[in-house]
Design a protein around this motif. Structure first.
Motif, PDB file in Angstrom:
ATOM      1  N   GLU A 232      -1.066  -6.542  -3.131  1.00 34.17           N
ATOM      2  CA  GLU A 232      -1.967  -5.804  -2.042  1.00 34.17           C
ATOM      3  C   GLU A 232      -1.238  -5.455  -0.738  1.00 34.17           C
ATOM      4  O   GLU A 232      -0.311  -6.147  -0.476  1.00 34.17           O
ATOM      5  N   GLY A 233      -2.029  -4.341  -0.107  1.00 37.32           N
ATOM      6  CA  GLY A 233      -1.387  -3.845   1.049  1.00 37.32           C
ATOM      7  C   GLY A 233      -0.141  -3.369   0.951  1.00 37.32           C
ATOM      8  O   GLY A 233       0.852  -3.380   1.799  1.00 37.32           O
ATOM      9  N   PHE A 234       0.277  -2.727  -0.566  1.00 39.81           N
ATOM     10  CA  PHE A 234       1.719  -2.063  -0.422  1.00 39.81           C
ATOM     11  C   PHE A 234       1.373  -1.048  -1.372  1.00 39.81           C
ATOM     12  O   PHE A 234       0.490  -0.611  -2.015  1.00 39.81           O
ATOM     13  N   ASN A 235       2.336  -0.036  -1.155  1.00 37.08           N
ATOM     14  CA  ASN A 235       2.580   1.357  -2.087  1.00 37.08           C
ATOM     15  C   ASN A 235       3.224   1.051  -3.349  1.00 37.08           C
ATOM     16  O   ASN A 235       4.397   1.024  -3.649  1.00 37.08           O
ATOM     17  N   ASN A 236       2.166   0.652  -4.140  1.00 34.81           N
ATOM     18  CA  ASN A 236       2.715   0.512  -5.698  1.00 34.81           C
ATOM     19  C   ASN A 236       2.897   1.628  -6.577  1.00 34.81           C
ATOM     20  O   ASN A 236       2.082   2.596  -6.440  1.00 34.81           O
ATOM     21  N   GLN A 281       0.934   6.705  -7.365  1.00 31.82           N
ATOM     22  CA  GLN A 281       1.058   5.388  -6.074  1.00 31.82           C
ATOM     23  C   GLN A 281      -0.208   5.034  -5.681  1.00 31.82           C
ATOM     24  O   GLN A 281      -1.040   5.986  -5.420  1.00 31.82           O
ATOM     25  N   ASP A 283      -2.474   1.607  -3.309  1.00 32.29           N
ATOM     26  CA  ASP A 283      -2.643   0.198  -2.809  1.00 32.29           C
ATOM     27  C   ASP A 283      -4.071  -0.267  -3.384  1.00 32.29           C
ATOM     28  O   ASP A 283      -5.155   0.239  -3.325  1.00 32.29           O
ATOM     29  N   GLY A 285      -5.713  -2.998  -2.720  1.00 30.08           N
ATOM     30  CA  GLY A 285      -6.332  -3.945  -1.939  1.00 30.08           C
ATOM     31  C   GLY A 285      -6.256  -5.342  -2.371  1.00 30.08           C
ATOM     32  O   GLY A 285      -5.378  -5.702  -3.108  1.00 30.08           O
TER      33      GLY A 285
END
Length: 860
Positions: A232-236, A281, A283, A285
């Protein structure tokens, strides 16, 4: 040189007396170059582990060794092992030896569609044909079904809903229809069917077909850089592979990904590559609670009420009853179902003996004296029997209490409960079952019994209404009370006592709700994936992903599939917990090879590597424990094409095969082996396929393939073309091939004695024999007044030595030097003196010059 060896045989199955044709390929471990001229040893080991044959061999210029073994006609059946030993390495193959007959026909079957959704009516069609293509008409097929997957079919399918047999028509065709796929289908389910076809001659062959059921019209799997989780809260970076339910990739397809729990999510889109893999890419959540699908519970089907356990013909042990009598006993079973209500336990056995006259009339019947036995005897008495010999039969059945509500009575008494009271009340309770409706619930019946017995066989039983009305309607309670009150007629007590009893009822076993598996709830992400191609919606499905963790450091290569001579860029991606220092330079290297060094830009954290023009294979770069891989395919990959001059041949015709081998862009020479085998053998044993020589390839460990099917070996063989798919595969590579051992060196040391005398003596007498011939010729041709001089004899010795050398005869000493007279030992030199060689004494001078002294002085 360290080598890799792979052994092939012309087929996997042989009969005693057959000849096994074998071929092996030996390549150098360091670079997979064929080892021409490599010596080896074939060994053949029988099923008992005994080496029965050894045969030496030498590989040709392509590293190919060939051989053959003829099996004895009495060769034992079992697994035989063929090995090629060369140096410290060996390759082996196991073949089966057993008598067999090739099937004369085969079964082919295929589903109507690649997959079936819930509500569809599946079916498959097939054909049974002889080897020459002619149909096998009226072949009888027996079928056995199996299911693989979390979802299991309803019991109606496994009992009689699926076809158990079929028969081919005049064209050898058949069709199987399955029931409609239930609506509670979850996931993908493989339905397999084993087919056994029997022709008119009684020959049987086996075949197999498969169908797939799918909950959704597309199938999507995910791979991420964080242990296949999302943060979460990351550019995956997320890799998704989209396929049809039957596994066909969906290339050039737009995937739209949204949060399944968030109707307002705009989502993200990406296109799939040639292998159906998209990279995007996102996020996701914070994780949410998601419920995993639960397969429907299939309670076991009710057991049959009546099962015939045994039958026999009394007095004729070992002889079974006739088919006609068996049919008569089958007709009894429906009547016995009513008797099952009288069973005291959940399962009760009852045996009945009958005597029949020749006309099939019932003369006598014996059954237990209880209610159940008498009910069974009554059912037998109404049975119609066929005429035959006079006979006595015995039959036994196992009766199971029907799936109906039950009546139970708890009896209490003082000083004790009389046994006849308990037996009579239990019997009455069993009869009272008939009063209860199927909807009866568990609870009190609202009835109380008061009883009194006297030792003179008198008894009184009173049924009273309880204070609690219970769970039964008034009419049902009255029916139960009447049935139980009649128990007083059967009481014959032997003791004086009194007591009470309370009546309760219980619902039918089937009325209880089936057990349910609690759904598993996890914290994670449920992503809804929709697929469209060229404006057409292909379908949607849900992908469930667990939370992941960001590693301290990641490396990412662009591209992951590179060409020789191109450049590769590496980017270092730091995680929130990374606290180390990045190096100034990074190396890209092959396992065991020299590295390609490049500076790491401290601001962009990137490095660019220039691959050499002859680069090929796996390259890896490492920074602080993080690793990235690059695959460089060989530009000279070998490809082979095989074609025939005709599509079909008549018996006796000659087929011409054309073989073409391509290496890279054009043709190239290669060693080609052809093994021809009757395709019917594939019904008895698996034939080698295109992966037969894969043992010669460097092994890249991919224990957990990407999306379950894409691994590094497939990438190395060119089966994976998409860049996204390749990047996902490289995330799953655990270990690269270890560098092969370099060619070894051999040190030899030998000691011994050298004796120069034997070769010297052998050569001397050979030349001496020729010297006598030369002297005879001189005596015949020289002028009459010419006499032998030392110079002449030395000249004749030289001619004799040259003549022997010209004929290839030994004419040198032990060190390979010419036999000079001055080098000869004294005893041998004396044999060359003119007086020992010349026969005509008049050719010798009267003044004798010392021969040994002359040789020592002149050194001829």
């Amino acid at each position: 040189a360290p080598a890799r060896v792979d052994v092939l045989t012309d087929r996997p199955l042989y009969q005693p007396g057959d000849e096994i044709q074998i071929r092996a390929v030996t390549v150098r471990a360091a670079d997979r170059i064929p080892l021409g001229g490599r010596p080896g040893l074939w060994t053949l080991t029988d099923p008992d582990g005994t080496v029965v044959l050894e045969q030496r061999t030498t590989a040709d210029e392509w590293g190919v060794s060939t051989g053959s073994f003829a099996l004895d006609t009495q060769a034992p059946s079992g697994d035989w092992t063929i090995r090629l030993h060369t140096g410290d390495e060996q390759g082996s193959v196991v073949v089966r030896v057993a008598p067999f007959t090739l099937p004369r026909f085969q079964i082919t079957a295929e589903a109507d569609r690649p997959w079936f959704a819930a509500g569809a009516s599946p079916g498959l069609s097939g054909r049974v044909t002889y080897a020459n293509g002619a149909p096998v008409a009226a072949a009888v097929l027996s079928l056995q079904w199996d299911f693989q997957g979390e979802w299991q079919p309803p019991h109606s399918w496994t009992e009689d809903g699926l076809p158990a047999g079929a028969q081919t028509d005049a064209a050898g065709r058949f069709r199987l229809a399955l029931p409609e796929v239930p609506s509670d289908l979850i996931g993908n389910v493989d339905v397999g069917v084993d087919l056994i076809a029997t022709d008119a001659a009684g020959e049987r062959v086996r075949g197999r077909a498969q169908l797939r059921f799918a909950e959704d019209p597309i199938h999507v799997e995910a791979v991420t850089e964080f242990g296949d989780g999302l943060v979460e809260g990351f550019n995956n970076r997320l890799y998704l592979r989209a396929t049809t339910p039957d596994g066909a990739a969906l290339p050039d397809t737009k995937l739209r990904v949204t949060r399944a729990w968030d109707p307002g999510d705009a989502g993200a889109e990406a296109m799939t590559d040639a292998d159906g893999v998209a990279a995007l890419q996102l996020d996701p959540g914070p994780p949410v609670s998601i419920t995993l699908p639960v397969a429907p519970v299939r309670p076991p089907p009710p057991l049959p009420t009546v099962v015939r356990a045994a039958t026999r013909l009394v007095g004729e042990e070992g002889t079974g009853i006739s088919l006609a009598d068996a049919r008569s006993l089958d007709a009894v079973e429906p009547a016995l179902e009513r008797c099952a209500e009288l069973a005291a336990d959940s399962e009760t056995d009852v045996a009945v003996a009958v005597r029949l006259d020749a006309a099939g009339r019932l003369e006598d019947v014996i059954a237990p004296a209880d209610d159940l036995g008498q009910c069974a005897a009554s059912a037998i008495a109404r049975t119609v029997w066929t005429p035959g010999s006079r006979r006595t039969l015995q039959a036994a059945w196992r009766l199971r209490a029907p799936d109906r509500p039950d009546v139970s009575v708890q009896v209490s008494g003082a000083p004790a409960v009389d046994a006849t009271i308990r037996a009579a009340i239990d019997r009455a309770a069993r009869q009272a079952r008939a009063c209860l409706p199927d909807s009866t619930r568990d609870g009190d019946a609202g009835l109380v019994l008061e009883w009194r017995t006297w030792a003179d066989a008198r008894a009184r039983l009173v049924v009273l209404l309880g204070d609690d009305p219970g769970v039964l309607p008034a009419a049902v309670r009255t029916c139960v009370a009447i049935k139980i009150a009649r128990a007083a007629d059967r009481i014959r007590p032997e003791t004086t006592a009194m007591g009470t009893a309370r009546v309760s009822v219980s619902a039918a076993p089937s009325a209880s709700p089936p057990p349910r598996t609690a759904p598993e709830v996890i914290d994670g992400y449920a992503l809804r994936v929709e697929a469209t191609r060229a404006g057409e919606t292909l379908g949607a499905t849900t992908v469930r992903i667990r939370p992941g963790r960001i590693p301290d450091l990641r490396l990412r290569m662009e591209p992951v599939i590179a060409r020789p001579g191109s450049t590769v860029a590496m980017t270092v991606l730091r995680g929130p917990e990374f606290a180390g220092e990045l190096p100034d330079a990074v190396q890209l290297r092959q396992p065991g090879g020299a590295g390609i060094e490049a500076e790491l830009d401290p601001a962009e954290r990137t490095a660019t590597f220039s691959l050499p023009a002859d680069a090929h294979g796996w390259y890896t770069a490492e920074v602080s424990g993080a690793r990235a891989l690059v695959w460089v395919p060989s530009v000279s990959d070998l490809d082979i094409r095989l074609s025939s001059d005709k599509a079909a041949y008549r018996p006796g015709e000659t087929a011409t095969l054309t073989v073409r081998t391509d290496a890279g862009e054009g043709g190239g020479s290669a060693s080609v082996g052809l093994f021809g085998v009757d395709a019917a053998l594939s019904q008895l044993a698996a034939l080698p396929d295109t992966d037969a020589l894969d043992d010669l390839r460097p092994v890249v460990s991919t224990p957990d393939p990407a999306f379950g099917v894409l691994d590094a070996q497939g990438l190395a063989r060119g089966r994976i073309q998409g860049a996204n798919a390749a990047a996902a595969v490289l995330l799953r590579v655990r270990a690269l091939p270890q560098p092969a051992d370099i060619d070894g060196s051999v040190n030899l040391h030998s000691t011994g004695e050298f004796d120069p005398v034997p070769p010297l003596v052998d050569a001397f007498y050979t030349v001496l024999t020729e010297l006598h011939k030369q002297t005879r010729a001189w005596e015949a041709a020289a002028p009459a007044d010419e006499q032998m001089a030392p110079e002449t004899m030395a000249r004749l010795w030289g001619r004799a030595q040259q003549a022997c050398a010209d004929r290839g005869e030994p004419a040198t000493d032990g060190w390979g030097r010419p036999l000079r007279l001055s080098h000869l030992p004294g005893d041998l030199l004396a044999l060359t003196e003119p007086r020992m060689v010349v026969l005509d004494g008049t050719r010798l001078p009267e003044d004798v010059e010392n021969w040994s002294a002359w040789v020592t002085e002149e050194q001829p």
